[in-house]
Design an enzyme around this catalytic site. Structure first.
Site, PDB file in Angstrom:
ATOM      1  N   HIS A 178      10.107  70.423  42.446  1.00 43.26           N
ATOM      2  CA  HIS A 178      10.752  70.636  41.144  1.00 43.26           C
ATOM      3  C   HIS A 178      10.512  72.048  40.613  1.00 43.26           C
ATOM      4  CE1 HIS A 178       6.631  69.715  40.440  1.00 43.26           C
ATOM      5  NE2 HIS A 178       6.719  70.116  39.187  1.00 43.26           N
ATOM      6  N   ASP A 179       9.683  72.827  41.313  1.00 49.14           N
ATOM      7  CA  ASP A 179       9.388  74.195  40.888  1.00 49.14           C
ATOM      8  C   ASP A 179      10.116  75.200  41.793  1.00 49.14           C
ATOM      9  OD1 ASP A 179       7.654  73.479  38.793  1.00 49.14           O
ATOM     10  OD2 ASP A 179       5.980  73.240  40.186  1.00 49.14           O
ATOM     11  N   GLN A 221       0.381  75.005  25.955  1.00 48.12           N
ATOM     12  CA  GLN A 221      -0.357  74.069  26.832  1.00 48.12           C
ATOM     13  C   GLN A 221      -1.852  74.415  26.865  1.00 48.12           C
ATOM     14  OE1 GLN A 221       2.308  75.088  30.082  1.00 48.12           O
ATOM     15  NE2 GLN A 221       2.992  72.975  30.267  1.00 48.12           N
ATOM     16  N   HIS A 248      -4.257  70.319  30.894  1.00 49.98           N
ATOM     17  CA  HIS A 248      -3.950  70.727  29.519  1.00 49.98           C
ATOM     18  C   HIS A 248      -3.203  69.608  28.814  1.00 49.98           C
ATOM     19  CE1 HIS A 248      -0.867  72.134  32.441  1.00 49.98           C
ATOM     20  NE2 HIS A 248      -0.077  71.435  31.638  1.00 49.98           N
ATOM     21  N   ASP A 265      -1.707  67.359  38.889  1.00 46.96           N
ATOM     22  CA  ASP A 265      -1.177  68.676  38.584  1.00 46.96           C
ATOM     23  C   ASP A 265      -2.305  69.710  38.499  1.00 46.96           C
ATOM     24  OD1 ASP A 265       1.260  70.090  37.617  1.00 46.96           O
ATOM     25  OD2 ASP A 265       0.091  70.374  35.788  1.00 46.96           O
ATOM     26  N   GLU A 268      -1.823  69.078  43.737  1.00 40.20           N
ATOM     27  CA  GLU A 268      -1.252  70.415  43.784  1.00 40.20           C
ATOM     28  C   GLU A 268      -2.423  71.384  43.714  1.00 40.20           C
ATOM     29  OE1 GLU A 268       1.876  73.054  41.163  1.00 40.20           O
ATOM     30  OE2 GLU A 268       0.276  71.995  40.142  1.00 40.20           O
TER      31      GLU A 268
HETATM   32  C1  GLC Z   1       2.511  72.523  37.832  1.00 39.84           C
HETATM   33  C2  GLC Z   1       3.877  71.868  37.808  1.00 39.84           C
HETATM   34  C3  GLC Z   1       4.800  72.703  36.975  1.00 39.84           C
HETATM   35  C4  GLC Z   1       4.240  72.842  35.583  1.00 39.84           C
HETATM   36  C5  GLC Z   1       2.790  73.356  35.604  1.00 39.84           C
HETATM   37  C6  GLC Z   1       2.129  73.199  34.274  1.00 39.84           C
HETATM   38  O1  GLC Z   1       2.518  73.724  38.501  1.00 39.84           O
HETATM   39  O2  GLC Z   1       4.343  71.666  39.116  1.00 39.84           O
HETATM   40  O3  GLC Z   1       6.099  72.169  36.948  1.00 39.84           O
HETATM   41  O4  GLC Z   1       5.015  73.728  34.828  1.00 39.84           O
HETATM   42  O5  GLC Z   1       2.011  72.660  36.538  1.00 39.84           O
HETATM   43  O6  GLC Z   1       1.773  71.857  34.051  1.00 39.84           O
END
Ligand code: GLC
Length: 550
Positions: free
Chosen positions: A311-312, A168, A103, A200, A242
């Site tokens: 970071h999440d 987004q 996005h 991502d 991810e």
């Molecule tokens: C992924 C990232 C997260 C973000 C999301 C949207 O999951 O790790 O921090 O908010 O993507 O880009």
């Protein structure tokens, strides 16, 4: 030996804006990180993963870009970024950056144009529906904060799709122009000198979204195509993705089944992450043993990336309800520690009650399991979280460098900081900081340095094959081994609190001068491997034999 650097890497993840501020404006910057590269080199880090660095309204901490070909001016200039790459490379450190192309921000010029008119050249770069889609309230990633995945746009007079927050909008990867653009973005950064990308939201990037179909088909060919492109541009570039999906769906992300990995090189092991948390909570390694047994076989060149914290939030959604409740009860019992009904927004040290033995055990386990370890900044000194901050910001506070004001992160007035530093209680910078720990060889930081150096002398851990040693064990104990051309390592971890004795004499025939190379304390010699002592929360890394190839 094949030179797949990522199999033996130690990855350190950081957000430039909370790491080190060189110009006193309250926001971390590239120059600040450059000034701290020697710290990372000393720690033993070989690759830095930077959270998004692009211009962004920062409504989702940079995961909402407005220009993929530039850097956020708050962090410095492209010149500073190039200098960072050069300085990192001087120290043998690679840099990978987040590639967030599922996005854009809704303030990206492409989206502004796209929504302005059906005739915009960018209209078809996004995903639209003339009618309200039946699955409008399905598939949200941030339940509680996000209420729909299709939002009506009055200017566009149509509904647009957004897997994440409504600011987004998803790019339409089915559009060849978008594909070409994504490739161009990777080319640009590779040309500048990055060693690859943390991609991502990959399962969502490749979604062929159909309004009304919450289970849209996926286009894996795009990943094959992108891999080809990236690899031709830079032979040793890596894609680290991810993809938090069910384990049986993972192999297709690595490759098309032809035997060698021709899509993503490395995937974060989300399944293992949840299971590590469960094993630590229950003081029982059973679920890790299952993971070692059940994880799909990887194609040649495929690799896992392991992590305890990122970071999440810690995502526990792939555990059963009972399992999830056990982890929550132990590590995130209060409502304000939990997020999205599935996760925990805490750092590891406080989850483990700041018990040094338990923290070492957890990280020793992560780093010794198969895969490439990824470490989040601040974990190496045992930082805590700030639950007064919103959502995931709790674990995104500035790095704690010293006793100085603002933890040595910045010289700005405290109210100008991007986020407040933790300055109260057990985890306040007055107690937890780099300066203090650097002077103390017994500190957690000192331990991380030793542990990482030892790991780097045992490359079979990352690039060899890992298996559970299936012999009777006292309760709570996990024994596993890593085998590769460089030799064999054996690892013992006691997830329970009782002191025990372990019999690994079954390995005696294979052993050549076995020795402890890392342990939580000085144990008697390994001897014949038949009476290996192991304290509660104890661990031992034993080199069983050295191989003949490096
Ligand atoms: C992924 C990232 C997260 C973000 C999301 C949207 O999951 O790790 O921090 O908010 O993507 O880009």
């Amino acid at each position: 030996m094949s030179d797949r650097w990522y199999s033996e890497a130690v990855v350190y993840c950081l957000d430039i804006d909370t790491f080190a501020d060189s110009d006193g404006d309250g926001v971390g910057d590239f120059q600040g990180l450059i000034g701290r590269l020697d710290y990372l080199a000393r720690l033993g880090v070989t690759c830095i993963w930077l959270n998004p660095i692009h211009p962004s309204p920062n409504e989702d901490d940079g995961y909402d870009a407005t220009d993929f070909y530039n850097v956020d001016p708050r962090l410095g200039t492209l010149g500073d970024f190039a200098e960072l790459l050069h300085q990192a490379s001087n120290r043998g450190i690679r840099v990978i950056i987040d590639l967030v192309v599922n996005h854009t921000s809704n303030k990206h010029p492409w989206f502004i144009s796209a929504r302005s008119s059906p005739d915009s050249p960018y209209r078809d770069w996004y995903i639209w529906s003339e009618h309200e889609p039946a699955d409008r309230h399905q598939g949200m990633v941030f339940p509680g904060e996000q209420h729909e995945t299709w939002t009506y746009d009055r200017t566009a007079k149509a509904w647009y799709y957004h897997r994440f927050y409504k600011f987004q909008p998803d790019l339409n990867i089915e559009n060849p122009k978008v594909r070409a653009e994504v490739k161009k973005i990777t080319s640009f950064w590779l040309q500048l000198g990055v060693s690859g990308f943390r991609m991502d939201a990959v399962p969502f990037i490749i979604e062929r979204t159909e309004p009304g179909n919450p289970d849209s088909p996926k286009d894996f060919d795009f990943l094959t195509d992108l891999r080809q492109h990236v690899q031709w541009r830079r032979g040793d570039a890596v894609l680290l993705a991810e993809a938090n999906v069910e384990p049986d769906q993972l192999p297709v992300f690595f490759g098309d089944g032809s035997g060698s990995g021709n899509r993503i090189h490395m995937l974060f092991d989300f399944m293992l992450n949840g299971r590590l948390m469960l094993a630590l909570a229950r003081e029982d390694p059973e679920v890790i043993i299952e993971a070692l047994r059940d994880t799909p076989k990887l194609p040649t060149g495929g690799q896992w990336a392991t992590f305890l914290r990122n970071h999440d939030e810690i995502d526990l959604s792939r555990l059963t309800a009972d399992q999830r409740n056990d982890v929550l009860a132990k590590f995130g019992p209060k409502k304000n520690m939990q997020l999205y009904g599935r996760g925990i927004r805490r750092r590891l040290a406080p989850m483990l009650g700041n018990d040094r033995r338990h923290i070492e055990l957890a990280y020793s386990l992560q780093f010794s399991l198969r895969g490439t370890p990824v470490l989040r900044y601040g974990e190496e000194i045992g930082m805590g979280e700030d639950l007064a901050l919103e959502g995931r910001d709790a674990i995104r506070t500035p790095m704690q460098w010293s006793y100085q004001e603002n933890a040595g992160f910045s010289t700005a007035e405290p109210e100008k900081l991007i986020r407040p530093v933790i300055d109260k209680g057990e985890y306040g910078y007055q107690h937890v900081n780099v300066t203090a720990q650097r002077r103390d060889p017994r500190s957690l930081l000192g331990w991380f340095e030793r542990m990482i150096r030892t790991l780097r002398e045992a490359p079979e851990t990352g690039s060899g094959s890992t298996s559970h040693i299936d012999v009777p064990m006292p309760p709570g104990v996990l024994a596993h081994r890593a085998d590769g051309p460089t030799g064999t390592m054996v690892f013992l971890h006691n997830l329970g609190t009782e002191d025990v004795e372990v019999d690994l004499s079954i390995l005696a025939d294979e052993a050549e001068l076995p020795i402890d190379v890392l342990s939580d304390r000085n144990y008697p010699d390994v001897g014949k491997l038949d009476r290996l002592k192991l304290a509660g929360y104890g661990y031992r890394w034993i080199r069983l034999r050295l191989g003949h190839e490096r």
